[in-house]
Motif scaffolding. Structure first.
Motif, PDB file in Angstrom:
ATOM      1  N   LYS A  80       6.440   7.124  -2.998  1.00  0.00           N
ATOM      2  CA  LYS A  80       6.475   8.783  -2.886  1.00  0.00           C
ATOM      3  C   LYS A  80       5.686   9.505  -4.137  1.00  0.00           C
ATOM      4  O   LYS A  80       5.484  10.573  -4.140  1.00  0.00           O
ATOM      5  N   GLU A  81       5.507   8.624  -5.172  1.00  0.00           N
ATOM      6  CA  GLU A  81       4.579   9.242  -6.284  1.00  0.00           C
ATOM      7  C   GLU A  81       3.203   9.254  -5.983  1.00  0.00           C
ATOM      8  O   GLU A  81       2.254   9.655  -6.751  1.00  0.00           O
ATOM      9  N   VAL A  82       2.688   8.599  -4.986  1.00  0.00           N
ATOM     10  CA  VAL A  82       1.275   8.732  -4.625  1.00  0.00           C
ATOM     11  C   VAL A  82       1.203   9.535  -3.503  1.00  0.00           C
ATOM     12  O   VAL A  82       1.544   9.492  -2.482  1.00  0.00           O
ATOM     13  N   VAL A  83       0.084  10.231  -3.690  1.00  0.00           N
ATOM     14  CA  VAL A  83      -0.332  11.279  -2.735  1.00  0.00           C
ATOM     15  C   VAL A  83      -1.734  10.692  -2.100  1.00  0.00           C
ATOM     16  O   VAL A  83      -2.694  10.549  -2.893  1.00  0.00           O
ATOM     17  N   PHE A  84      -1.908  10.497  -0.897  1.00  0.00           N
ATOM     18  CA  PHE A  84      -3.076  10.080  -0.099  1.00  0.00           C
ATOM     19  C   PHE A  84      -3.612  11.277   0.578  1.00  0.00           C
ATOM     20  O   PHE A  84      -3.382  11.955   1.103  1.00  0.00           O
ATOM     21  N   VAL A  85      -5.136  11.230  -0.108  1.00  0.00           N
ATOM     22  CA  VAL A  85      -5.816  12.202   0.579  1.00  0.00           C
ATOM     23  C   VAL A  85      -7.190  11.278   1.267  1.00  0.00           C
ATOM     24  O   VAL A  85      -7.855  10.611   0.601  1.00  0.00           O
ATOM     25  N   ILE A  86      -7.221  11.524   2.710  1.00  0.00           N
ATOM     26  CA  ILE A  86      -8.195  10.905   3.256  1.00  0.00           C
ATOM     27  C   ILE A  86      -9.237  11.866   3.536  1.00  0.00           C
ATOM     28  O   ILE A  86      -9.157  13.054   3.781  1.00  0.00           O
ATOM     29  N   GLN A  87     -10.326  11.320   3.150  1.00  0.00           N
ATOM     30  CA  GLN A  87     -11.594  12.290   3.233  1.00  0.00           C
ATOM     31  C   GLN A  87     -12.123  12.273   4.617  1.00  0.00           C
ATOM     32  O   GLN A  87     -13.258  11.899   4.994  1.00  0.00           O
ATOM     33  N   LEU A 122      -5.390   6.520  10.522  1.00  0.00           N
ATOM     34  CA  LEU A 122      -5.070   5.905   9.098  1.00  0.00           C
ATOM     35  C   LEU A 122      -3.991   6.404   8.451  1.00  0.00           C
ATOM     36  O   LEU A 122      -3.104   5.896   8.050  1.00  0.00           O
ATOM     37  N   GLU A 123      -3.637   7.647   8.738  1.00  0.00           N
ATOM     38  CA  GLU A 123      -2.530   8.504   8.299  1.00  0.00           C
ATOM     39  C   GLU A 123      -1.232   7.580   8.915  1.00  0.00           C
ATOM     40  O   GLU A 123      -0.225   7.529   8.175  1.00  0.00           O
ATOM     41  N   GLN A 124      -1.358   7.358  10.167  1.00  0.00           N
ATOM     42  CA  GLN A 124      -0.097   6.857  10.707  1.00  0.00           C
ATOM     43  C   GLN A 124       0.175   5.413  10.154  1.00  0.00           C
ATOM     44  O   GLN A 124       1.213   5.012  10.074  1.00  0.00           O
ATOM     45  N   ASN A 125      -0.921   4.734   9.970  1.00  0.00           N
ATOM     46  CA  ASN A 125      -0.902   3.311   9.499  1.00  0.00           C
ATOM     47  C   ASN A 125      -0.155   3.465   8.141  1.00  0.00           C
ATOM     48  O   ASN A 125       0.744   2.598   7.763  1.00  0.00           O
ATOM     49  N   ILE A 126      -0.500   4.335   7.257  1.00  0.00           N
ATOM     50  CA  ILE A 126      -0.075   4.581   5.858  1.00  0.00           C
ATOM     51  C   ILE A 126       1.321   4.828   6.159  1.00  0.00           C
ATOM     52  O   ILE A 126       2.472   4.008   5.249  1.00  0.00           O
ATOM     53  N   LEU A 127       1.820   5.688   6.861  1.00  0.00           N
ATOM     54  CA  LEU A 127       3.273   5.977   7.122  1.00  0.00           C
ATOM     55  C   LEU A 127       4.045   4.756   7.706  1.00  0.00           C
ATOM     56  O   LEU A 127       5.177   4.612   7.273  1.00  0.00           O
ATOM     57  N   LYS A 128       3.617   4.145   8.426  1.00  0.00           N
ATOM     58  CA  LYS A 128       4.075   2.992   9.347  1.00  0.00           C
ATOM     59  C   LYS A 128       4.527   1.912   8.239  1.00  0.00           C
ATOM     60  O   LYS A 128       5.340   1.208   8.071  1.00  0.00           O
ATOM     61  N   ALA A 165       4.693   2.306   4.744  1.00  0.00           N
ATOM     62  CA  ALA A 165       5.857   3.035   4.053  1.00  0.00           C
ATOM     63  C   ALA A 165       7.077   2.768   4.718  1.00  0.00           C
ATOM     64  O   ALA A 165       8.193   2.313   4.038  1.00  0.00           O
ATOM     65  N   ALA A 166       7.099   3.026   6.104  1.00  0.00           N
ATOM     66  CA  ALA A 166       8.431   2.883   6.720  1.00  0.00           C
ATOM     67  C   ALA A 166       8.980   1.432   6.828  1.00  0.00           C
ATOM     68  O   ALA A 166      10.090   1.060   6.488  1.00  0.00           O
ATOM     69  N   ASP A 167       8.016   0.532   7.016  1.00  0.00           N
ATOM     70  CA  ASP A 167       8.263  -0.909   7.134  1.00  0.00           C
ATOM     71  C   ASP A 167       8.961  -1.602   5.650  1.00  0.00           C
ATOM     72  O   ASP A 167       9.577  -2.283   5.467  1.00  0.00           O
ATOM     73  N   LEU A 168       8.323  -0.729   4.418  1.00  0.00           N
ATOM     74  CA  LEU A 168       8.964  -1.157   3.114  1.00  0.00           C
ATOM     75  C   LEU A 168      10.140  -0.440   2.857  1.00  0.00           C
ATOM     76  O   LEU A 168      10.841  -0.530   1.934  1.00  0.00           O
ATOM     77  N   THR A 169      10.620   0.442   4.023  1.00  0.00           N
ATOM     78  CA  THR A 169      11.757   1.451   3.619  1.00  0.00           C
ATOM     79  C   THR A 169      11.787   2.076   2.356  1.00  0.00           C
ATOM     80  O   THR A 169      12.873   2.419   1.632  1.00  0.00           O
ATOM     81  N   GLN A 170      10.530   2.505   2.128  1.00  0.00           N
ATOM     82  CA  GLN A 170      10.294   3.196   1.089  1.00  0.00           C
ATOM     83  C   GLN A 170      10.142   4.914   1.519  1.00  0.00           C
ATOM     84  O   GLN A 170       9.847   5.213   2.692  1.00  0.00           O
ATOM     85  N   GLU A 171      10.385   5.809   0.814  1.00  0.00           N
ATOM     86  CA  GLU A 171      10.502   7.350   1.127  1.00  0.00           C
ATOM     87  C   GLU A 171       9.143   7.616   1.550  1.00  0.00           C
ATOM     88  O   GLU A 171       7.983   7.155   0.646  1.00  0.00           O
ATOM     89  N   ILE A 211      -5.811   0.086   3.743  1.00  0.00           N
ATOM     90  CA  ILE A 211      -4.869  -0.023   2.511  1.00  0.00           C
ATOM     91  C   ILE A 211      -3.656  -0.897   2.653  1.00  0.00           C
ATOM     92  O   ILE A 211      -3.076  -0.905   3.877  1.00  0.00           O
ATOM     93  N   HIS A 212      -3.546  -1.813   1.742  1.00  0.00           N
ATOM     94  CA  HIS A 212      -2.255  -2.843   1.955  1.00  0.00           C
ATOM     95  C   HIS A 212      -1.559  -2.180   0.965  1.00  0.00           C
ATOM     96  O   HIS A 212      -1.706  -2.362  -0.304  1.00  0.00           O
ATOM     97  N   ILE A 213      -0.593  -1.371   1.526  1.00  0.00           N
ATOM     98  CA  ILE A 213       0.428  -0.795   0.348  1.00  0.00           C
ATOM     99  C   ILE A 213       1.016  -1.215  -0.602  1.00  0.00           C
ATOM    100  O   ILE A 213       1.199  -0.991  -1.638  1.00  0.00           O
ATOM    101  N   PRO A 214       1.689  -2.573  -0.197  1.00  0.00           N
ATOM    102  CA  PRO A 214       2.468  -3.050  -1.337  1.00  0.00           C
ATOM    103  C   PRO A 214       1.438  -3.584  -2.419  1.00  0.00           C
ATOM    104  O   PRO A 214       1.806  -3.557  -3.744  1.00  0.00           O
ATOM    105  N   LYS A 215       0.434  -4.253  -2.064  1.00  0.00           N
ATOM    106  CA  LYS A 215      -0.866  -4.485  -3.075  1.00  0.00           C
ATOM    107  C   LYS A 215      -1.306  -3.242  -4.022  1.00  0.00           C
ATOM    108  O   LYS A 215      -1.422  -3.112  -5.135  1.00  0.00           O
ATOM    109  N   LEU A 216      -1.421  -2.128  -2.981  1.00  0.00           N
ATOM    110  CA  LEU A 216      -1.754  -0.859  -4.170  1.00  0.00           C
ATOM    111  C   LEU A 216      -0.842  -0.461  -5.090  1.00  0.00           C
ATOM    112  O   LEU A 216      -1.166  -0.039  -6.122  1.00  0.00           O
TER     113      LEU A 216
END
Length: 501
Positions: free
Chosen positions: A55-62, A76-82, A84-90, A136-141
């Motif tokens: 939740k401390e990372v703000v994603f800006v898609i150009q 891409l937005e939907q993929n990022i949010l999915k 995040a949800a799979d990680l049970t993160q806010e 983007i691979h969110i856990p690795k990011l």
């Protein structure tokens, strides 16, 4: 040299004299010292892990407002949010650049920094920027960003550098162009909030210059570095442009979807009309290059000159040749296209006689655009975007118009203020006034392959290059643009993100 570079890139001398300022030369030795200092600081600041929630990372898609690009960004937005949800993160905030601000220069990022500072300083640590085809691979990011102390000023990315001084960067760092690093946007790049806040203060105390935007990634890096007062780009090995199928991708937090877009079938050959701008003095040296390279790919093609020569053949539009600008000739081409070509010819491409282009790849790309929409496509530049200004498609790499865009333009009262006005800039002003945004594709190039970093071109399937200076244009064409077996596989149909990951 900065003034010369802009004039050579197609900016008229009079306009350049009014708006260009000669930048002081930057000593290569000073840059080396600054870079070494930044590296030492980096080593001391990345020695321990930092707690970081998504939740401390703000994603800006150009993103861009064109329907094709907006849809890709939304996926891409939907993929990022999915993820995040799979990680049970806010869920993090994901922003689409074209929706953030109707300001013409929002795509240049810097005008938006005060908004980011005001909106996210309290609860966020990073602004992470990426393109619509960045994967983007969110856990690795998160793992990667945790190495950097978010209370410090950080500018992170995959580093590019020039191999030689180049016109598109105003011949900066001519003594040793390899020393200055700038980010490959395709891999994603990140700014810490302390750096965002510092840049915001600077923007408030000194407004952005009314100037040209040519290569945004290089110009942002220069602005952040601020002649040594700000940080250099810190290279991050996990920010990658490898394709997702590459073995290297397992170590990457980001990857890039390297392919030539194809949405259904390529547009038909008879749907694309190609107009080549030339003049009598170039009939003998430039036109033969066109005929030996890409002319055979164009089913509908005409050469427009100040002299009718039947052996080519060329068409004299009755507009005197000018040494620069060519606005009168370009508008005459637009009128001829709209009034004398079939309605089934839905696309117009205007190129210079020293443009090298792949029409077959262009037909693939155009399958992703709706010709019933007003589309003005190519490599995007900007003029005066810090103070209003407008974006435009630079002419050397090729300007692509949908028939609807031409129709709306000619229905307006917007025209050249002189025959030798800069046609690409006048078109940018006109379309801006009509509320029709230009659509950028990095696959079009205003300069030669040697003017771009090899690593940058390595993840592209280019559509065009421009200029014959000190190169063998036929060799360049057959190396970079000629149809080959790879074109069929590179023109892959668009897949939804769930099919790709």
């Amino acid at each position: 040299m900065r003034l010369l570079a802009r004039c050579l890139l197609g900016v008229p001398v009079v306009l350049a004299l009014l708006t260009c300022s000669l930048a002081p030369a930057v000593a290569a030795e000073d840059v080396k010292k600054d870079a070494k200092h930044s590296q030492n600081l980096g080593k001391s600041r990345t020695s321990s892990k930092n707690d970081l929630d998504l939740k401390e990372v703000v994603f800006v898609i150009q993103s861009q407002s064109n329907s094709f690009h907006a849809e890709r960004a939304k996926q891409l937005e939907q993929n990022i949010l999915k993820q995040a949800a799979d990680l049970t993160q806010e869920l993090p905030r994901v922003l689409l650049l074209h929706l953030l601000d109707k300001h013409e220069g929002a795509w240049t990022i810097l005008p938006l920094l005060p908004h980011f500072s005001t909106s996210f300083s309290r609860n966020s640590s990073w602004i992470f920027f990426c393109e619509e085809e960045t994967r983007i691979h969110i856990p690795k990011l998160l793992e990667t960003l945790r190495r950097y102390d978010p209370s410090k000023e950080w500018f992170l990315g995959k580093a590019l550098h020039d191999e030689q001084s180049t016109i598109i960067h105003h011949y900066a760092f001519a003594e040793d162009p390899t020393i200055f690093k700038f980010p490959d946007f395709a891999a994603g790049w990140a700014l810490s909030l302390p750096l965002i806040n510092k840049l915001t203060k600077r923007l408030k105390s000194e407004s952005l210059k009314s100037d040209f935007t040519i290569d945004l990634k290089h110009e942002i890096a220069l602005y952040i570095w601020d002649k040594g007062s700000g940080p250099h780009l810190t290279p991050v090995p996990e920010f990658c442009t490898d394709d997702m199928s590459s073995p290297k991708a397992t170590n990457c937090a980001t990857m890039f979807h390297t392919f030539l877009p194809l949405c259904g079938n390529p547009v038909k050959e008879m749907a694309v009309f190609v107009a080549v701008k030339t003049c009598k003095k170039f009939h003998d040296d430039r036109i033969p290059i066109v005929k030996q390279t890409w002319e055979g790919q164009a089913r509908l093609i005409e050469y427009y000159s100040d002299y009718a020569e039947s052996s080519i053949p060329t068409i004299d539009l009755g507009v005197p040749n000018t040494e620069r600008g060519h606005c009168g000739k370009t508008f005459a081409i637009l009128e001829r296209f709209l009034n004398h070509s079939s309605d089934t010819t839905t696309w117009l491409v205007i190129v210079d006689d020293d443009t090298l282009i792949s029409i077959s790849r262009l037909r693939n790309l155009l399958s992703c655009y709706d010709s019933t929409e007003p589309v003005f496509l190519g490599e995007r530049y900007g003029y005066g975007l810090g103070t209003g200004g407008y974006s435009y498609i630079t002419g050397g790499g090729g300007m692509v118009f949908s028939r609807e865009a031409v129709r709306r333009l000619l229905a307006s009262k917007c025209r050249c203020y002189s025959n030798d006005a800069p046609d690409d800039m006048v078109l940018g002003m006109c379309f801006s006034g009509l509320g029709i945004p230009v659509t950028h594709s990095p696959l079009f190039h205003q300069a030669r392959p040697v003017d771009y970093p090899e690593d940058y071109l390595s993840h592209q399937v280019p559509i065009s290059f421009h200029k014959h200076w000190n190169i063998d244009p036929i060799k360049v064409y057959f190396t970079w643009l000629a149809p080959n077996g790879k074109d069929a596989s590179s023109g892959r149909k668009q897949a939804h993100f769930k099919e790709e990951l």
